[in-house]
Design a protein around this motif. Structure first.
Motif, PDB file in Angstrom:
ATOM      1  N   GLY A 176      -7.986   8.921  10.053  1.00  0.00           N
ATOM      2  CA  GLY A 176      -6.687   8.206  10.565  1.00  0.00           C
ATOM      3  C   GLY A 176      -5.492   7.931   9.620  1.00  0.00           C
ATOM      4  N   VAL A 177      -4.401   7.889  10.138  1.00  0.00           N
ATOM      5  CA  VAL A 177      -3.163   7.691   9.684  1.00  0.00           C
ATOM      6  C   VAL A 177      -3.112   6.231   9.074  1.00  0.00           C
ATOM      7  CG1 VAL A 177      -0.573   7.976   9.830  1.00  0.00           C
ATOM      8  CG2 VAL A 177      -2.128   9.240  11.264  1.00  0.00           C
ATOM      9  N   PRO A 178      -2.671   6.080   7.519  1.00  0.00           N
ATOM     10  CA  PRO A 178      -2.520   4.894   7.292  1.00  0.00           C
ATOM     11  C   PRO A 178      -1.196   4.241   7.468  1.00  0.00           C
ATOM     12  CG  PRO A 178      -2.132   6.789   5.463  1.00  0.00           C
ATOM     13  CD  PRO A 178      -3.039   7.123   6.577  1.00  0.00           C
ATOM     14  N   ALA A 179      -1.283   3.021   7.854  1.00  0.00           N
ATOM     15  CA  ALA A 179       0.055   2.173   8.292  1.00  0.00           C
ATOM     16  C   ALA A 179       0.951   1.711   7.278  1.00  0.00           C
ATOM     17  CB  ALA A 179      -0.311   1.279   9.579  1.00  0.00           C
ATOM     18  N   ASP A 180       0.074   1.180   6.346  1.00  0.00           N
ATOM     19  CA  ASP A 180       0.805   0.704   5.187  1.00  0.00           C
ATOM     20  C   ASP A 180      -0.013   0.737   3.789  1.00  0.00           C
ATOM     21  OD1 ASP A 180      -1.084  -1.597   5.161  1.00  0.00           O
ATOM     22  OD2 ASP A 180      -0.120  -2.496   6.525  1.00  0.00           O
ATOM     23  N   ARG A 181       0.451   0.335   2.761  1.00  0.00           N
ATOM     24  CA  ARG A 181      -0.129   0.528   1.518  1.00  0.00           C
ATOM     25  C   ARG A 181      -1.641  -0.008   1.345  1.00  0.00           C
ATOM     26  NH1 ARG A 181       0.495  -3.809  -1.979  1.00  0.00           N
ATOM     27  NH2 ARG A 181       0.708  -2.456  -3.847  1.00  0.00           N
ATOM     28  N   SER A 182      -1.776  -1.015   2.275  1.00  0.00           N
ATOM     29  CA  SER A 182      -2.932  -1.718   2.024  1.00  0.00           C
ATOM     30  C   SER A 182      -4.240  -0.550   2.764  1.00  0.00           C
ATOM     31  CB  SER A 182      -3.050  -3.059   2.792  1.00  0.00           C
ATOM     32  OG  SER A 182      -2.974  -2.829   4.156  1.00  0.00           O
ATOM     33  N   ASP A 183      -4.098   0.104   3.672  1.00  0.00           N
ATOM     34  CA  ASP A 183      -4.835   1.230   4.279  1.00  0.00           C
ATOM     35  C   ASP A 183      -5.340   2.230   3.177  1.00  0.00           C
ATOM     36  OD1 ASP A 183      -4.518  -0.170   6.598  1.00  0.00           O
ATOM     37  OD2 ASP A 183      -2.939   1.150   7.435  1.00  0.00           O
ATOM     38  N   LEU A 184      -4.667   2.343   2.010  1.00  0.00           N
ATOM     39  CA  LEU A 184      -5.020   3.329   1.227  1.00  0.00           C
ATOM     40  C   LEU A 184      -6.527   3.243   0.566  1.00  0.00           C
ATOM     41  CD1 LEU A 184      -1.759   3.871  -0.935  1.00  0.00           C
ATOM     42  CD2 LEU A 184      -2.825   5.346   0.830  1.00  0.00           C
ATOM     43  N   ALA A 185      -7.095   2.019   0.836  1.00  0.00           N
ATOM     44  CA  ALA A 185      -8.254   1.676   0.244  1.00  0.00           C
ATOM     45  C   ALA A 185      -9.108   2.347   0.809  1.00  0.00           C
ATOM     46  CB  ALA A 185      -8.642  -0.005   0.033  1.00  0.00           C
ATOM     47  N   ALA A 186      -8.950   2.835   2.403  1.00  0.00           N
ATOM     48  CA  ALA A 186     -10.009   3.234   3.111  1.00  0.00           C
ATOM     49  C   ALA A 186      -9.838   4.954   3.095  1.00  0.00           C
ATOM     50  CB  ALA A 186      -9.841   2.890   4.455  1.00  0.00           C
ATOM     51  N   HIS A 187      -9.132   5.583   1.982  1.00  0.00           N
ATOM     52  CA  HIS A 187      -8.972   6.776   2.543  1.00  0.00           C
ATOM     53  C   HIS A 187      -9.396   7.435   1.007  1.00  0.00           C
ATOM     54  CE1 HIS A 187      -6.398   7.514   5.908  1.00  0.00           C
ATOM     55  NE2 HIS A 187      -6.251   6.136   5.785  1.00  0.00           N
ATOM     56  N   ARG A 188      -9.613   9.029   1.084  1.00  0.00           N
ATOM     57  CA  ARG A 188     -10.115   9.525  -0.017  1.00  0.00           C
ATOM     58  C   ARG A 188      -8.812  10.164  -0.669  1.00  0.00           C
ATOM     59  NH1 ARG A 188     -14.769  13.577   2.512  1.00  0.00           N
ATOM     60  NH2 ARG A 188     -16.324  11.973   2.719  1.00  0.00           N
ATOM     61  N   LEU A 189      -8.356   9.978  -1.958  1.00  0.00           N
ATOM     62  CA  LEU A 189      -7.272  10.067  -2.596  1.00  0.00           C
ATOM     63  C   LEU A 189      -7.344  11.392  -3.429  1.00  0.00           C
ATOM     64  CD1 LEU A 189      -5.657   6.788  -3.359  1.00  0.00           C
ATOM     65  CD2 LEU A 189      -5.387   8.105  -0.914  1.00  0.00           C
ATOM     66  N   ILE A 190      -6.400  12.383  -3.410  1.00  0.00           N
ATOM     67  CA  ILE A 190      -6.470  13.362  -4.274  1.00  0.00           C
ATOM     68  C   ILE A 190      -5.275  12.770  -5.482  1.00  0.00           C
ATOM     69  CG2 ILE A 190      -5.822  15.993  -4.875  1.00  0.00           C
ATOM     70  CD1 ILE A 190      -6.141  16.268  -1.916  1.00  0.00           C
ATOM     71  N   VAL A 191      -5.883  12.950  -6.864  1.00  0.00           N
ATOM     72  CA  VAL A 191      -4.950  12.235  -7.955  1.00  0.00           C
ATOM     73  C   VAL A 191      -4.748  13.401  -8.959  1.00  0.00           C
ATOM     74  CG1 VAL A 191      -5.901  10.043  -7.446  1.00  0.00           C
ATOM     75  CG2 VAL A 191      -6.971  11.326  -9.252  1.00  0.00           C
ATOM     76  N   SER A 192      -3.749  13.489  -9.759  1.00  0.00           N
ATOM     77  CA  SER A 192      -3.405  14.283 -10.821  1.00  0.00           C
ATOM     78  C   SER A 192      -3.801  13.676 -12.206  1.00  0.00           C
ATOM     79  CB  SER A 192      -1.872  14.732 -10.661  1.00  0.00           C
ATOM     80  OG  SER A 192      -1.245  13.676 -11.156  1.00  0.00           O
ATOM     81  N   THR A 193      -3.696  14.694 -13.186  1.00  0.00           N
ATOM     82  CA  THR A 193      -3.860  14.293 -14.429  1.00  0.00           C
ATOM     83  C   THR A 193      -2.426  14.690 -15.287  1.00  0.00           C
ATOM     84  OG1 THR A 193      -4.553  16.336 -15.006  1.00  0.00           O
ATOM     85  CG2 THR A 193      -6.140  14.785 -14.747  1.00  0.00           C
ATOM     86  N   GLY A 194      -1.613  14.752 -14.556  1.00  0.00           N
ATOM     87  CA  GLY A 194      -0.033  15.140 -15.126  1.00  0.00           C
ATOM     88  C   GLY A 194       0.632  13.943 -15.338  1.00  0.00           C
ATOM     89  N   PRO A 195       2.022  14.140 -15.762  1.00  0.00           N
ATOM     90  CA  PRO A 195       2.946  12.962 -15.926  1.00  0.00           C
ATOM     91  C   PRO A 195       3.078  11.855 -15.159  1.00  0.00           C
ATOM     92  CG  PRO A 195       3.937  15.046 -16.579  1.00  0.00           C
ATOM     93  CD  PRO A 195       2.804  15.118 -16.113  1.00  0.00           C
ATOM     94  N   ARG A 196       2.962  12.234 -14.030  1.00  0.00           N
ATOM     95  CA  ARG A 196       2.858  11.115 -12.755  1.00  0.00           C
ATOM     96  C   ARG A 196       1.797  10.506 -12.691  1.00  0.00           C
ATOM     97  NH1 ARG A 196       4.085  12.967  -7.746  1.00  0.00           N
ATOM     98  NH2 ARG A 196       4.933  10.834  -7.025  1.00  0.00           N
ATOM     99  N   ALA A 197       0.736  10.742 -13.746  1.00  0.00           N
ATOM    100  CA  ALA A 197      -0.694  10.222 -12.847  1.00  0.00           C
ATOM    101  C   ALA A 197      -0.690   8.579 -12.900  1.00  0.00           C
ATOM    102  CB  ALA A 197      -1.918  10.785 -13.913  1.00  0.00           C
ATOM    103  N   ALA A 198       0.155   8.012 -13.851  1.00  0.00           N
ATOM    104  CA  ALA A 198       0.009   6.577 -14.194  1.00  0.00           C
ATOM    105  C   ALA A 198       0.484   5.854 -12.974  1.00  0.00           C
ATOM    106  CB  ALA A 198       0.568   5.930 -15.407  1.00  0.00           C
ATOM    107  N   SER A 199       1.672   6.440 -12.397  1.00  0.00           N
ATOM    108  CA  SER A 199       2.309   5.807 -11.395  1.00  0.00           C
ATOM    109  C   SER A 199       2.521   6.375  -9.965  1.00  0.00           C
ATOM    110  CB  SER A 199       3.948   5.447 -11.897  1.00  0.00           C
ATOM    111  OG  SER A 199       4.447   6.694 -12.058  1.00  0.00           O
ATOM    112  N   GLU A 200       1.670   7.549  -9.636  1.00  0.00           N
ATOM    113  CA  GLU A 200       1.962   8.364  -8.553  1.00  0.00           C
ATOM    114  C   GLU A 200       1.657   7.568  -7.335  1.00  0.00           C
ATOM    115  OE1 GLU A 200      -0.671  11.790  -8.371  1.00  0.00           O
ATOM    116  OE2 GLU A 200      -2.295  10.707  -9.397  1.00  0.00           O
ATOM    117  N   TRP A 201       0.695   6.544  -7.125  1.00  0.00           N
ATOM    118  CA  TRP A 201       0.203   5.778  -5.892  1.00  0.00           C
ATOM    119  C   TRP A 201       1.045   4.434  -5.891  1.00  0.00           C
ATOM    120  CZ3 TRP A 201      -1.608   8.249  -2.146  1.00  0.00           C
ATOM    121  CH2 TRP A 201      -2.181   9.345  -2.372  1.00  0.00           C
ATOM    122  N   ARG A 202       2.228   4.234  -6.770  1.00  0.00           N
ATOM    123  CA  ARG A 202       2.931   3.087  -6.584  1.00  0.00           C
ATOM    124  C   ARG A 202       3.988   3.052  -5.426  1.00  0.00           C
ATOM    125  NH1 ARG A 202       5.424   2.438 -11.927  1.00  0.00           N
ATOM    126  NH2 ARG A 202       7.059   4.086 -10.901  1.00  0.00           N
TER     127      ARG A 202
END
Length: 299
Positions: A176-202
């Motif tokens: 499904g397509v997330p409609a807002d930020r609260s929908d992210l909890a239901a999704h599989r996220l790909i994250v990084s270890t680079g400089p943006r890691a701390a804030s990339e999902w803000r």
């Protein structure tokens, strides 16, 4: 032996990893390089290299001295070019650093164009996803993306990019397509270890809680490949996924009304600001920014 010559020999050994390689690069005999480094070690009262039959590597003192020696020789070369009037023409070594993907997409084409028209220019490009010390590592110009820390360094803003949240069509069809930020909890996220890691999902200044970090990667190229393969939803910068979005391999979601704008800046030490080679690079990067649409406006 002249101190500066001994310093050049020391740096050549550090760069090539061998006395023979240094001699070849400097077009002198290997014994001359050995004597030069030995004289420098005697003057400093410290061993600068670990020597073995397999490799020559800097000691802790040697690694620290590499940065100092490189800065001294670079400043001397700048001073000589200034007196000789050759600073008007780009030439000599130019040390540049940039993030990996940005460097591959935008800096490599720029420097390729520069060396094609300036025969005396010798560009050393380091692509790495961390902010290296400019003064400490002898960097002439660094490409920085994002807010800059306050410092004595000079900065020229040449453009801007923005975050892009994206996933493959197959992933969105399944989850499904997330409609807002609260929908992210239901999704599989790909994250990084680079400089943006701390804030990339803000998103819009807030960091969602309870996110499912299912895949962590240390390079942007790998994260793009994983997202295109349907592994999850990822956060990129606009320039990183321009082609994938245009081709339909990725689809952007959750684009906020007021997208965060991240500046693209060229940062350098004040002593390098008037060098012809640095000015040529700055001008070429500004032109590139305008041509590709990320020059001083959101892309």
């Amino acid at each position: 032996m002249d101190r500066l010559q001994a310093m050049e020999m020391f740096l050549a050994v550090a760069d090539t990893g061998s006395f023979v390689g240094a001699a070849r690069a400097l077009r002198v005999s290997p014994p001359a390089v050995t004597r030069g480094v030995a004289a420098l070690e005697a003057r400093l009262g410290a061993a600068l290299f670990h020597r073995s039959t397999r490799a020559v590597t800097p000691t802790a003192e040697g690694a620290a001295f590499v940065m100092t020696a490189r800065r001294i020789l670079t400043e001397l070369a700048d001073a000589e070019r200034h007196v000789a009037g050759s600073r008007r023409v780009p030439g000599g070594p130019l040390y540049i650093t940039a993030p990996v993907v940005f460097g591959r997409l935008h800096v490599v084409p720029v420097v390729s164009g520069l060396i094609a028209v300036h025969d005396a220019l010798d560009i050393r490009l380091m692509l790495i996803d961390r902010n290296v010390g400019i003064v400490e590592e002898g960097i002439d110009v660094a490409v920085r993306i994002g807010a800059l820390a306050d410092s004595s360094l000079l900065a020229i803003r040449i453009g801007s990019v923005r975050p892009v949240y994206a996933a493959s069509p197959a992933y969105l069809a399944q989850y499904g397509v997330p409609a807002d930020r609260s929908d992210l909890a239901a999704h599989r996220l790909i994250v990084s270890t680079g400089p943006r890691a701390a804030s990339e999902w803000r998103i819009e200044g807030r960091q969602p809680a309870a996110l499912k970090r299912r895949l962590t990667l240390n390079t942007v190229d790998a994260a793009i490949a994983a997202a295109e393969a349907g592994a999850g939803l990822a956060n990129f910068l606009s320039y990183q996924v321009e082609d994938a979005l245009a081709a339909g391999r990725l689809i952007e979601v959750l684009r906020p009304r007021d997208a965060e704008i991240l500046p693209v800046s060229l940062v350098f030490d004040a002593s390098r600001s008037r060098a012809a080679s640095a000015r040529a690079f700055v001008d070429a990067m500004r032109e590139r920014a305008g041509q590709w649409g990320w020059g001083l406006r959101p892309s």
